[in-house]
Design an enzyme around this catalytic site. Structure first.
Site, PDB file in Angstrom:
ATOM      1  N   CYS A 164      16.544  24.566  34.491  1.00 50.06           N
ATOM      2  CA  CYS A 164      16.905  23.523  35.450  1.00 50.06           C
ATOM      3  C   CYS A 164      18.343  23.022  35.303  1.00 50.06           C
ATOM      4  CB  CYS A 164      15.936  22.346  35.310  1.00 50.06           C
ATOM      5  SG  CYS A 164      14.209  22.785  35.610  1.00 50.06           S
ATOM      6  N   HIS A 194      24.142  23.679  23.988  1.00 52.75           N
ATOM      7  CA  HIS A 194      23.107  24.704  23.875  1.00 52.75           C
ATOM      8  C   HIS A 194      22.471  24.617  22.485  1.00 52.75           C
ATOM      9  CE1 HIS A 194      20.889  28.330  24.510  1.00 52.75           C
ATOM     10  NE2 HIS A 194      21.590  28.723  25.551  1.00 52.75           N
ATOM     11  N   HIS A 200      27.509   5.726  38.894  1.00 55.20           N
ATOM     12  CA  HIS A 200      26.257   6.295  39.390  1.00 55.20           C
ATOM     13  C   HIS A 200      25.769   7.367  38.425  1.00 55.20           C
ATOM     14  CE1 HIS A 200      27.171   4.246  43.162  1.00 55.20           C
ATOM     15  NE2 HIS A 200      28.353   4.808  43.124  1.00 55.20           N
ATOM     16  N   HIS A 212      18.521  14.611  36.078  1.00 57.19           N
ATOM     17  CA  HIS A 212      17.625  15.653  36.573  1.00 57.19           C
ATOM     18  C   HIS A 212      16.198  15.116  36.713  1.00 57.19           C
ATOM     19  CE1 HIS A 212      15.227  19.183  36.974  1.00 57.19           C
ATOM     20  NE2 HIS A 212      14.805  19.184  35.728  1.00 57.19           N
ATOM     21  N   HIS A 262      10.052  11.355  43.656  1.00 56.80           N
ATOM     22  CA  HIS A 262       8.957  10.914  44.524  1.00 56.80           C
ATOM     23  C   HIS A 262       8.950  11.684  45.843  1.00 56.80           C
ATOM     24  CE1 HIS A 262       6.963   8.309  47.528  1.00 56.80           C
ATOM     25  NE2 HIS A 262       6.192   7.952  46.525  1.00 56.80           N
ATOM     26  N   ASN A 268      10.193  17.965  41.501  1.00 54.52           N
ATOM     27  CA  ASN A 268      11.165  18.634  40.641  1.00 54.52           C
ATOM     28  C   ASN A 268      11.631  19.898  41.350  1.00 54.52           C
ATOM     29  OD1 ASN A 268      12.580  20.063  38.717  1.00 54.52           O
ATOM     30  ND2 ASN A 268      11.078  19.781  37.086  1.00 54.52           N
TER      31      ASN A 268
END
Length: 514
Positions: free
Chosen positions: A246, A325, A409, A413, A442, A446
């Site tokens: 993702c 990573h 802001h 994710h 909502h 995802n």
């Protein structure tokens, strides 16, 4: 006697014996009345502007001295420069050479001209009752698995209007290669059509194409499908990133940024998506059922440019990308893992250690990002606390930098409700800072690597993005990775046409069930 209370004193009157109240004249307790957050803000302002506060008096003194110079002083200065002509020429040459080298080697600015997010058709919506009914009718899930999915849905933070691919609406489901290709085409081409229409860019003008999709990597590649559809030019530099989870959207932007540093006057398109059709799990292993409940159809297309002329129409400028990573650690490597269960059914397993591993990756990421974005005042506080903890008192809690001073802001994710909750708590954010993430989860679920763009679109649709605002996009992915991208708004940004929120933004934010 209570020194802080009123003291009664006798008064003259008509024998009534009444008492007159004499109010205390003590000063108020400033430690109680002053809101300490304003003291902290004052400290940050002082430290952040310390250089300016030191330079201004020097400039004032210099101006005063110059204003007192007469014609003879100017003539004397000119004669002095004439007698030192060689020194002036050498200094000028060095200065011009240095400026030339700086101009040639400095990083080229990368602009985000515009972006678009795919909005599926309404007939692909999957309300909870339909989702559960279809899961029951497939016959692949036992009662325990069905109940587990129902509980996950109720606690997930997803709403009733998220989308699943057409193949999952069939009974029985039809997760074929053809159906997976169809889903990929609908998402990628739908986002690109809107992007080209909103920017008036011709596909032939694109010089760099980067596509990321973790679980679906056909031959020819997804990037080749886009080249074929839009008849992109033959010398296009195209890349297809797979298996990176993702957080691959930020990785794709980082790759495009590096390419834009090398190739002048170039446009780059980054397409981020995930494919669900062939990656639905039809088994009963609990840890592999969670993705079924969270992942939904979505995708984004982003247009980047290094052309100076595009600055006027661009929405944002890329400031930083920081990648972390943790794949060298075995637990981190296996915490999001595609595998087969005991009966040979393939799915993605989520480890119970996922949140702890994500927290460790985030800590490493923000340790690198902090010095790049935090004001010097926050860095001094963090460094001072670190010294005290190391040399004087090991029990001192580490100072958590206030990232709200660096960013206006936050696009976290939308991997799940727990992810957003943890970042809100650990970064000490306010509900409004995570509103875009919660509402994206909502409304769209995802959507993997594209979720941070739905969140940015939400902020724009709410009219909250103003010139100079900074945005922090945070993404997590298998491997395990945590990646951050920082953008700065170049103007007051309004939503583009065909925004995914254009017909529903007034319904948000919605109140979520605890």
């Amino acid at each position: 006697m209570d020194r802080g209370g009123p003291t009664p004193a006798p008064t003259s009157g008509s024998g009534t014996g009444a008492l007159r109240i004499q109010h205390s004249t003590r000063l108020p307790d400033f430690l109680q009345s002053v809101n300490l957050k304003y003291v902290k803000l004052g400290y940050h302002y002082l430290i952040s502007n310390l250089l300016t506060l030191c330079i201004v008096p020097l400039i004032a003194v210099t101006l005063i001295e110059v204003s007192q110079m007469n014609l003879d002083d100017v003539r004397h200065l000119w004669f002095h420069l004439q007698y030192n002509l060689v020194s002036v020429i050498i200094c000028s040459t060095v200065m011009v050479f240095g400026l030339t080298v700086y101009t040639m080697t400095r990083p080229r600015p990368v602009y985000l001209v515009d972006y678009s997010c795919y909005r599926p058709a309404d007939d692909l919506k999957a309300p909870f009752h339909r989702f559960m009914e279809h899961s029951r009718l497939t016959g692949d899930f036992d009662d325990s698995s069905l109940e587990f999915q129902r509980k996950i849905l109720e606690r997930s933070g997803l709403g009733e209007e998220t989308y699943v691919p057409e193949a999952m609406h069939c009974i029985p489901p039809t997760p074929s290669m053809a159906a997976a290709r169809e889903e990929a085409e609908q998402v990628m081409f739908g986002a690109l059509d809107k992007l080209f229409a909103n920017t008036n860019v011709k596909p032939k003008d694109i010089g760099i194409l980067v596509v990321n999709c973790s679980l679906f990597n056909p031959t020819p590649s997804l990037s080749a499908m886009i080249v074929n559809k839009y008849k992109l030019r033959g010398n296009i530099r195209s890349f297809n990133l797979g298996g990176m989870g993702c957080s691959a959207g930020v990785i794709a932007v980082d790759l495009a940024k590096d390419l834009l540093q090398v190739h002048r006057n170039t446009l780059a398109v980054v397409v981020s998506t995930e494919n669900i059709t062939q990656n639905w799990y039809f088994g009963n292993k609990k840890s592999m059922l969670i993705p079924n409940c969270l992942f939904r159809v979505g995708g984004s297309a982003v247009l980047l440019s290094n052309k100076s002329a595009d600055r006027r129409r661009a929405k944002y400028r890329l400031i930083h990308i920081v990648r972390t990573h943790r794949g060298a650690d075995d637990k981190a490597f296996r915490c999001v893992y595609q595998e087969q269960d005991d009966v040979g059914k393939t799915g993605v397993s989520l480890s119970k250690d996922l949140m702890a591993i994500a927290g460790g990756a985030l800590k490493t990421n923000i340790t690198t990002l902090g010095p790049l974005v935090l004001p010097i005042s926050e860095q001094l506080l963090f460094f001072a606390t670190l010294l005290v903890k190391k040399f004087f008192n090991g029990n001192v809690k580490p100072y958590i930098p206030d990232f709200k001073l660096a960013f206006d802001h936050f696009c976290i994710h939308a991997g799940g409700r727990a992810v957003i909750d943890e970042l809100e708590k650990n970064l000490q954010l306010l509900p409004i800072h995570v509103e875009a993430s919660r509402m994206t989860l909502h409304r769209f679920g995802n959507t993997s690597s594209s979720s941070i763009w739905y969140e940015l679109a939400y902020t724009e649709a709410k009219g909250r993005m103003h010139k100079g605002n900074r945005v922090w996009q945070i993404a997590f992915g298998s491997g395990f990775k945590c990646n951050s991208a920082v953008w700065e708004a170049l103007r007051n940004v309004r939503p583009s046409q065909s925004s995914p929120w254009e017909d529903c933004i007034d319904n948000y934010p919605v109140k979520l069930v605890a």
